[in-house]
Scaffold this motif. Structure first.
Motif, PDB file in Angstrom:
ATOM      1  N   GLU A 169      54.064 -38.426 -10.520  1.00 52.10           N
ATOM      2  CA  GLU A 169      53.280 -37.192 -10.614  1.00 52.10           C
ATOM      3  C   GLU A 169      53.656 -36.201  -9.516  1.00 52.10           C
ATOM      4  OE1 GLU A 169      49.250 -39.044 -12.720  1.00 52.10           O
ATOM      5  OE2 GLU A 169      49.306 -38.743 -10.553  1.00 52.10           O
TER       6      GLU A 169
ATOM      7  N   GLU B 119      57.217 -34.608 -10.304  1.00 48.00           N
ATOM      8  CA  GLU B 119      56.953 -33.567 -11.307  1.00 48.00           C
ATOM      9  C   GLU B 119      58.033 -33.347 -12.369  1.00 48.00           C
ATOM     10  OE1 GLU B 119      55.980 -30.053  -8.973  1.00 48.00           O
ATOM     11  OE2 GLU B 119      53.844 -30.497  -9.260  1.00 48.00           O
TER      12      GLU B 119
ATOM     13  N   THR C  35      56.656 -36.543 -17.495  1.00 47.72           N
ATOM     14  CA  THR C  35      55.294 -36.860 -17.909  1.00 47.72           C
ATOM     15  C   THR C  35      55.252 -38.340 -18.274  1.00 47.72           C
ATOM     16  OG1 THR C  35      54.905 -34.645 -18.796  1.00 47.72           O
ATOM     17  CG2 THR C  35      53.485 -36.414 -19.607  1.00 47.72           C
TER      18      THR C  35
ATOM     19  N   LYS D  33      60.011 -33.147 -18.616  1.00 43.03           N
ATOM     20  CA  LYS D  33      59.247 -31.920 -18.843  1.00 43.03           C
ATOM     21  C   LYS D  33      60.167 -30.778 -19.278  1.00 43.03           C
ATOM     22  CE  LYS D  33      55.524 -33.016 -15.612  1.00 43.03           C
ATOM     23  NZ  LYS D  33      54.788 -32.631 -14.371  1.00 43.03           N
TER      24      LYS D  33
ATOM     25  N   GLN E  92      54.273 -41.169 -20.460  1.00 42.01           N
ATOM     26  CA  GLN E  92      53.773 -41.453 -21.797  1.00 42.01           C
ATOM     27  C   GLN E  92      52.995 -42.760 -21.822  1.00 42.01           C
ATOM     28  OE1 GLN E  92      56.617 -42.544 -24.842  1.00 42.01           O
ATOM     29  NE2 GLN E  92      55.501 -41.374 -26.398  1.00 42.01           N
TER      30      GLN E  92
END
Length: 234
Positions: free
Chosen positions: A142, A145, A148, A232, A150
């Motif tokens: 996180e 960055e 994501t 992302k 899943q």
């Protein structure tokens, strides 16, 4: 990203050795207690129950740096929306992981007490191994960055479950022999480069004799994490 940044070489024996070329190195030099000057992870070769907070923190921060770098490098290779599946060893409590390498350390300590290994060699060795928790892995992903999450799951199994599933007929002695062989295949290069090849037979004989009794007494399990990530769009 230059290859030297990923494969910095600051340890090991031989140009092609794993220890020399691994991007993951144990925190070093070995941290010292400010008041006593003693090696603060005394008696351990990795993070273990008796590892003090300052050494645990050094290992955690090394993991955070290395995993962040890994994610950045993979993000450069994957198109937006692309997926990456990772599997890695983990722990329930990273400051008390009950890892199989802690047990190897106990056998090395036994040999130190018998005068077969110099105490100085034991106290100058830290294995480049850190078993992160799900929360620690999630936090790095996180903060970095690029991806994501899943899915992130952890699976528990006894140290010898993989052997029992492959052949239910094997008895305890046979399973211990297979475990000793497997762990030796993984650990011998880095252990022999520091402690010497001449003690390896004795070390893994001791490992084989006691490993399953230790596992049963302490309820030791492997924790395997499976992580599904999506790159992302930005």
């Amino acid at each position: 990203m230059k290859v030297e940044q990923v494969l910095h070489m600051n340890g090991g024996v031989g140009n092609d050795s794993y220890a020399k070329n691994s991007s993951y190195q144990a925190p070093k030099p070995k941290e010292l207690d400010i008041e006593t000057g003693a090696a603060s992870n005394k008696g351990n070769i990795c993070v273990a129950k008796t590892t003090p907070p300052n050494v645990y923190k050094a290992y955690l921060e090394q993991f955070q740096r290395d995993f962040t770098l890994f994610l950045k490098c993979r993000a450069d290779e994957i198109v937006p929306g692309g997926r990456m599946l990772l599997t890695t060893m983990g722990s329930i409590k990273s400051n008390d992981p009950l890892s199989i390498w802690e047990f190897v350390g106990l056998k090395l300590n036994q040999m130190v007490s018998e005068g077969l290994i110099e105490e100085e060699k034991m106290e100058s060795f830290d294995l480049p191994y850190y078993a992160a928790t799900k929360e620690e892995v999630k936090k790095v992903i996180e903060v970095e960055e690029s991806f994501t999450i899943q899915r992130l799951e952890a699976f528990n199994m006894d140290w010898d479950d993989y052997i029992k599933k492959a052949d239910k007929k094997l008895d305890k002695t046979e399973r211990a022999a297979i475990m000793a062989r497997d762990i030796r295949a993984v650990g011998e290069p880095i252990l022999a480069s520091h402690f010497g090849k001449e003690i390896m037979d004795d070390l893994f004989r001791r490992f084989e004799e006691d490993v399953l009794d230790y596992m049963e007494a302490h309820h030791c399990q492997y924790i395997s994490m499976v992580i599904s990530l999506i790159k992302k769009d930005y």
